[in-house]
Structures are given as structure tokens and as C-alpha cells.
Scaffold this motif. Sequence first.
Motif, mmCIF file in Angstrom:
data_model
loop_
_atom_site.group_PDB
_atom_site.id
_atom_site.type_symbol
_atom_site.label_atom_id
_atom_site.label_comp_id
_atom_site.label_asym_id
_atom_site.label_seq_id
_atom_site.Cartn_x
_atom_site.Cartn_y
_atom_site.Cartn_z
ATOM 1 N N VAL A 36 0.781 -1.355 0.042
ATOM 2 C CA VAL A 36 0.077 -0.148 0.079
ATOM 3 C C VAL A 36 0.860 1.587 0.106
ATOM 4 O O VAL A 36 0.715 2.197 -0.582
ATOM 5 N N VAL A 37 1.847 1.233 0.870
ATOM 6 C CA VAL A 37 2.820 2.404 0.634
ATOM 7 C C VAL A 37 3.443 2.605 -0.363
ATOM 8 O O VAL A 37 3.708 3.833 -1.029
ATOM 9 N N GLY A 38 3.822 1.644 -1.147
ATOM 10 C CA GLY A 38 4.638 1.738 -2.375
ATOM 11 C C GLY A 38 3.624 2.505 -3.580
ATOM 12 O O GLY A 38 4.098 2.945 -4.289
ATOM 13 N N ARG A 42 4.139 5.593 -5.551
ATOM 14 C CA ARG A 42 4.106 5.589 -7.173
ATOM 15 C C ARG A 42 3.079 6.545 -7.675
ATOM 16 O O ARG A 42 3.123 7.248 -8.671
ATOM 17 N N ARG A 43 1.945 6.317 -7.090
ATOM 18 C CA ARG A 43 0.645 7.125 -7.659
ATOM 19 C C ARG A 43 1.256 8.518 -7.772
ATOM 20 O O ARG A 43 0.705 9.486 -8.362
ATOM 21 N N GLU A 44 1.303 9.000 -6.226
ATOM 22 C CA GLU A 44 1.843 10.420 -6.228
ATOM 23 C C GLU A 44 3.069 11.081 -7.063
ATOM 24 O O GLU A 44 2.965 12.183 -7.794
ATOM 25 N N GLU A 68 11.980 -0.623 -5.827
ATOM 26 C CA GLU A 68 11.593 -1.676 -4.940
ATOM 27 C C GLU A 68 10.583 -1.117 -3.807
ATOM 28 O O GLU A 68 9.809 -1.970 -3.486
ATOM 29 N N LEU A 69 10.804 -0.213 -3.293
ATOM 30 C CA LEU A 69 9.782 0.546 -2.495
ATOM 31 C C LEU A 69 8.290 0.659 -3.051
ATOM 32 O O LEU A 69 7.277 0.166 -2.573
ATOM 33 N N GLU A 70 8.532 1.250 -4.183
ATOM 34 C CA GLU A 70 7.012 1.535 -4.896
ATOM 35 C C GLU A 70 6.332 -0.012 -5.469
ATOM 36 O O GLU A 70 5.268 0.039 -5.440
ATOM 37 N N ARG A 71 7.101 -0.764 -5.546
ATOM 38 C CA ARG A 71 6.690 -2.123 -6.161
ATOM 39 C C ARG A 71 6.589 -2.941 -4.835
ATOM 40 O O ARG A 71 5.892 -4.148 -5.049
ATOM 41 N N ALA A 76 10.110 -0.041 3.932
ATOM 42 C CA ALA A 76 10.933 1.424 4.134
ATOM 43 C C ALA A 76 10.993 1.644 5.686
ATOM 44 O O ALA A 76 10.073 1.674 6.361
ATOM 45 N N SER A 77 12.109 2.274 5.833
ATOM 46 C CA SER A 77 12.227 2.709 7.262
ATOM 47 C C SER A 77 11.627 4.286 7.463
ATOM 48 O O SER A 77 11.183 4.695 6.550
#
Length: 128
Positions: A36-38, A42-44, A68-71, A76-77
Motif C-alpha cells: 500500500v505504501v509503495g 508511485r501514484r503520487e 523496490e519501495l514502489e513495487r 521503508a524505514s
Amino acid sequence: MTTRASDTQTARVVPLRPQQAPPPVPEPREPLLRDVVGGVLRRERLTQGRTLKDVAEAARISVPYLSELERGRKEASSEVLAAAARALGLGLGDVLSLVQRELVAVHSTAGRGRTATAGRYGGLCLAA
């Protein structure tokens, strides 16, 4: 020669195996927070028309790591998440608020007839 309906015989079908009930529909899986965070990041980024390279440089993280975060491949810390948020012109609270809205939306469309997050916390998102 004409046959009447009473003269015809109807075939009786006998199943070889007893009819089995269809397998139960599995309960929808709870989304992973990193997914969800990723998705929010990505959307933003795409909404702003920015590249991975541009945002990664502004956040001072590598392009592959941001990808990798977006996917949803990496967690992420809080420091990295805050840096990515700032690079997008958002605060950490803004990103968490968007994540919270998405989680509530997932629960409300899951077909369970209840929204666990919204019902328990009234839609309130707490972040430390």
C-alpha cells in the motif's frame, strides 16, 4: 405416426459421482503495508509527472531502492519514507493518511459487510 407427450419416455440421468458443494470462497487477504505504501508513493510520483531518478535524487536514495519501495518489495524505514515523502512535496503524515484511506477503502470493498479499521478507530490514523 404421431407421438404424444405421454407416449414418450424421458431419460433419467444418474450421476456417477455425488454432487459436491463448490469449494468455499477464500477470505480476502489483508494487504501488506509495504504494498500500500509503495502504491501511494508511485501514484503520487506519477501524478506529479516525475521520474524515479528525479525523486530518488531529491530523497537521496538509489533509484533501484525507490523502485523496490514502489513495487512493495522492500519495507521503508521511517527515515527513508519521510525522505521520499519530502521529495514528493508531502509530509510523512500526508503519506500515512493516504495509506490509511486506501486501507479503509480495501476493507469497505472486501464484501465483509464491515470495515474493521473504520469501525474500530473511526477512520483515525495514528502515527508515531
